[in-house]
Design an enzyme around this catalytic site. Structure first.
Site, mmCIF file in Angstrom:
data_model
loop_
_atom_site.group_PDB
_atom_site.id
_atom_site.type_symbol
_atom_site.label_atom_id
_atom_site.label_comp_id
_atom_site.label_asym_id
_atom_site.label_seq_id
_atom_site.Cartn_x
_atom_site.Cartn_y
_atom_site.Cartn_z
ATOM 1 C CE1 TYR A 73 19.684 58.402 -15.955
ATOM 2 C CE2 TYR A 73 21.568 59.758 -15.347
ATOM 3 C CZ TYR A 73 20.304 59.637 -15.879
ATOM 4 O OH TYR A 73 19.643 60.763 -16.323
ATOM 5 N NE ARG A 105 7.214 55.913 -21.509
ATOM 6 C CZ ARG A 105 6.893 56.650 -20.439
ATOM 7 N NH1 ARG A 105 5.826 56.348 -19.717
ATOM 8 N NH2 ARG A 105 7.670 57.659 -20.073
ATOM 9 N NE ARG A 159 16.758 63.350 -23.545
ATOM 10 C CZ ARG A 159 16.502 64.627 -23.253
ATOM 11 N NH1 ARG A 159 17.301 65.258 -22.451
ATOM 12 N NH2 ARG A 159 15.483 65.250 -23.768
ATOM 13 C CG PHE A 170 2.319 59.410 -3.452
ATOM 14 C CD1 PHE A 170 3.488 59.188 -2.746
ATOM 15 C CD2 PHE A 170 2.361 60.289 -4.524
ATOM 16 C CE1 PHE A 170 4.680 59.789 -3.112
ATOM 17 C CE2 PHE A 170 3.549 60.901 -4.902
ATOM 18 C CZ PHE A 170 4.706 60.656 -4.192
#
Ligand code: D61
Ligand code: MG
Length: 419
Positions: free
Chosen positions: A171, A218, A228, A288
């Protein structure tokens, strides 16, 4: 308020002031949008509205990579808004997710029935797909391919739960690993990174899994409250009859054991993250990629063995986040940061935690791999750098922890024998 929270951390207070005075502009220069089309300017507005953590680092990317990554983000955020919208019926959502990549070439396609906070990007998708079609062929192929594979993966998991740890990896691959793989291909396509960066999909996948697993760990309470379930049953099933049960005060010990097991699993990806970052040559790409990773490790360390995960959303201090953003711009600094947080985690590993041995093992691997390279170069001069010393001390502390574990176990077995 941010200053108060960082009272015990003078470096953070200094950085908060620097940040407020625009100090981070060094790391993230202002976006000059003079020369931009109105529709592209609108896209950057949507980027800043939908992403707190990635907008600034995306805007500081070099050359045409910046626009490509901005559009890549908005296309996938639009797809994810469909996935996350619990008001869209399954029979509508599944085909939309599977066909989403085709909407990139339908100039008027949009969706106006979403209730999600980011619904704007679906309602005004024509602006995003217009800018998408203006991108170079090499960028459009990557974005459309990743969008197709992520949409199909999201649809697959609408019909099934996250059961095994293997399915958790799958997933997270679909919703974040594929982002890392796509970004790496964009980096190489822009010639600002070596071809191997785009080819080594295993490392790129780990970059995404570390970020997504940290988010899922978290966001336990927020997600379960919205119905969910992203924590794998193979994990929580060892400690409770239902995922929601972990939030019950009487189940706290079991909940912490499950939490620590998942944090330990997420830490497995850190060695790959280190190898991935060490291959980057362009400063704007390094920032980044590195900043979200060290933020995630700081968040994982804050979540480990922390009951607050089951009562709210654990966040790192603003001062901590600013300090990480200002420091994580070279490999040595990243090694130092990862060594520090591994040490912090190490101190929290309790004698009785069921995942203790695995946690100590992976922390040992991480500390070894992130031991600063510098000392070797300094071998000419006798003295050893403080970081080298603390890494050595950490390794010593780790072996001490191991020893006390084995001794405790030996005694335990001794005890066992006794009873
Ligand atoms: C280097 C740099 C950045 C990286 C990377 C490597 C590898 C992976 C990622 C960024 C993605 C990390 C995702 C972690 C945050 N999780 C989410 O946003 C979840 O949605 C996932 C599906 C959509 C992915 C959107 C995305 C995110 C970051 C990007 C990007 C695309 C494109 C370029 C750069 C960064 C989460 O969504 C939370 C929400 O709805 O707010 C969810 O629904 O699970
Ligand atoms: Mg989602």
């Amino acid at each position: 308020m941010d200053i108060v929270k960082s009272l015990g951390h003078p470096e953070e207070i200094m950085n908060l002031f620097k940040f407020k005075m625009g100090g981070c502009r060094a790391v993230m220069p202002k976006l000059d949008d003079e020369s931009m089309s109105q529709s592209l300017r609108t896209c950057y507005t949507y980027l800043n509205q939908t992403s707190r953590s990635f907008a600034a680092v995306i805007e500081s990317l070099d050359g045409d990579l910046r626009h490509a990554v901005c559009i890549f983000y908005l296309v996938l955020r639009s797809l994810d808004t469909v996935e996350d919208d619990m008001t869209i019926p399954l029979e509508t959502k599944v085909p939309m997710l599977n066909d989403f990549h085709t909407f990139l070439y339908q100039s008027d396609w949009c969706f106006t029935e979403s209730q999600e906070k980011d619904r704007q990007v679906l309602e005004d998708f024509p602006t995003i797909s217009l800018e998408f079609r203006k991108l170079g062929q090499q960028y459009r192929e990557v974005i459309s391919d990743i969008c197709h594979r992520m949409g199909m993966g999201m649809a697959e998991f609408l019909e099934k739960k996250v059961g095994s740890m293997k399915e958790w990896d799958l997933y997270c691959h679909y919703v974040a690993g594929l982002v890392g793989i796509g970004l790496s291909q964009l980096f190489s396509a822009s010639q600002l990174a070596d071809p191997e960066v785009g080819q080594d999909t295993e490392l790129a996948n780990s970059m995404g899994l570390f970020l997504q697993k940290t988010n899922i760990i978290r966001d336990y309470l927020e997600d379960t409250q919205q119905g969910r379930a992203f924590w794998p049953q193979e994990a929580w099933g060892q400690f409770a009859d239902s995922l929601e049960d972990l939030a019950k005060p009487e189940k706290l010990q079991s909940a912490l054991s499950c939490l620590n097991l998942l944090v330990t699993d997420a830490l497995r990806h850190v060695p790959d993250v280190l190898t991935y970052l060490a291959r980057l040559r362009n400063q704007s790409i390094f920032n980044f990629c590195a900043i979200p990773q060290v933020m995630a490790l700081a968040t994982l360390s804050a979540c480990y063995n922390n009951p607050m995960v089951f009562r709210g959303v654990v966040k790192i201090r603003k001062g901590q986040a600013v300090t990480l953003m200002m420091n994580a711009n070279n490999m040595e600094a990243v090694r130092t940061i990862i060594t520090q947080y591994s040490g912090q985690l190490l101190q929290k590993v309790s004698l009785t935690d069921p995942s203790r041995a695995e946690t100590l093992h992976i922390l040992g691997v991480i500390v070894e791999k992130s031991a600063p390279l510098q000392p070797a170069l300094q071998s000419k001069s006798t003295h050893l750098s403080p970081m080298y010393l603390s890494a050595a001390m950490l390794l010593a502390a780790l072996s001490w922890q191991y020893l006390s574990t084995t001794v405790a176990q030996a005694q335990g077995t001794g005890d066992m024998q006794r009873h």
